[in-house]
Design an enzyme around this catalytic site. Sequence first.
Site, short mmCIF file in Angstrom:
data_model
loop_
_atom_site.label_atom_id
_atom_site.label_comp_id
_atom_site.label_asym_id
_atom_site.label_seq_id
_atom_site.Cartn_x
_atom_site.Cartn_y
_atom_site.Cartn_z
N LYS A 1 36.10 30.14 41.61
CA LYS A 1 35.76 30.83 40.35
C LYS A 1 36.84 30.45 39.35
O LYS A 1 37.84 31.16 39.20
CB LYS A 1 35.70 32.34 40.59
CG LYS A 1 35.11 33.13 39.43
CD LYS A 1 34.83 34.56 39.86
CE LYS A 1 34.43 35.45 38.70
NZ LYS A 1 33.13 35.14 38.12
N1 PPE Z 1 27.68 33.15 39.43
C1 PPE Z 1 28.53 33.05 38.39
C2 PPE Z 1 28.60 31.77 37.65
C3 PPE Z 1 29.31 34.14 38.04
O1 PPE Z 1 30.14 34.03 37.02
C4 PPE Z 1 29.20 35.36 38.76
C5 PPE Z 1 30.04 36.54 38.37
C6 PPE Z 1 28.30 35.42 39.85
C7 PPE Z 1 27.56 34.28 40.16
C8 PPE Z 1 28.16 36.64 40.70
O2 PPE Z 1 29.31 36.84 41.50
P1 PPE Z 1 29.77 38.30 41.95
O3 PPE Z 1 30.29 38.99 40.75
O4 PPE Z 1 30.81 38.05 42.98
O5 PPE Z 1 28.56 38.97 42.52
N2 PPE Z 1 30.36 36.61 37.02
C9 PPE Z 1 31.46 37.44 36.57
C10 PPE Z 1 31.87 37.14 35.15
C11 PPE Z 1 30.96 37.60 34.07
C12 PPE Z 1 31.58 37.42 32.69
O6 PPE Z 1 30.81 37.39 31.70
O7 PPE Z 1 32.81 37.37 32.57
C13 PPE Z 1 31.17 38.90 36.81
O8 PPE Z 1 30.03 39.29 36.95
O9 PPE Z 1 32.14 39.66 36.90
#
Ligand code: PPE
Length: 297
Positions: free
Chosen positions: A149
């Site tokens: 990430k």
């Molecule tokens: N894909 C991406 C690209 C992504 O950024 C997130 C979280 C997810 C999947 C889902 O991951 P999880 O949160 O572990 O279920 N995105 C983060 C950032 C959002 C933002 O705008 O900043 C979040 O949801 O915290």
Amino acid sequence: MDGKLVDWKKAQIHVLSHVVHYGSSIFEGLRCYQTKNGSAIFRLEEHIDRLYDSGKIYRMEIPYTKKQFMDAVVKVVKVNKLKSCYIRPVVFRGYGTMGVNPLKNSLNCAIAAWSWGTYLGEEALEKGIKVRISSWHRQAPNTFPSLAKAGGNYLNSQLIKMEALQDGFDEGIALDSYGYVSEGSGENVFIVKNGVIFTPPTSSAILPGITRHSMFVIARDMGMEVRQQVLPRESLYIADEVFLTGTAAELTPVSSIDGIVIGTGKRGPVTEKLQKAFFDILKGETPDRFDWLTPVE
Ligand code: PPE
């Protein structure tokens, strides 16, 4: 910031910090919920594990133990007296020298917390959102690692998001470099077809979402089948239900994609069941039987 509590306004860095120029950061996003039994952070350990995994991929050696990092996350929520909030730990290459080589620069850590309501609009959780398939693809394998990430990955997310908003949609879903379904700009994608739940595998250029994993656990616990499978674009159009998951987005139904109505165009029954089971845990309405909550007090 770097082990100290720093006032919001003083949490600043130099403009020549490596991260500003080269996107060299890794981060996490967590939520703290106000449960019946007090405030609690959702899946703290899994988020910190993923942060350290991102660090390993980018050769960033975080100078704290995971335990120290987790304690600091709890502390930031506590001292800010936040009942429910979003938490953003970030590790970045700081000030030192200019040039691509990051190894001569400092490595800095910070954790911030603030109130953050529904990510995709007030009504999204119930009514669903309008999505388009992005003209931008996710990164090809062996370019930008999707299992990390990392800040730089979000340049691609920004292109997806801006394009979707510009065209009157709420969000965009990107395909991977082979043309298969990958993920949203900040969410994982699920489809429901004939009672089975599908989501793309980690080889489809996705971030392995912690909310995504929580869906596997909740769905299987309810006796539903979940399959990680490579998905063609059109499987989205003909799905009975589509929903997105993420820490910020939580569990958001999709009502249409590219103007094609998904199922009945309303939140489907499987989505609703999963949403209820998920939010019941977050609110403390049902026992935390998967051990997902870390109390703040
Ligand atoms: N894909 C991406 C690209 C992504 O950024 C997130 C979280 C997810 C999947 C889902 O991951 P999880 O949160 O572990 O279920 N995105 C983060 C950032 C959002 C933002 O705008 O900043 C979040 O949801 O915290």
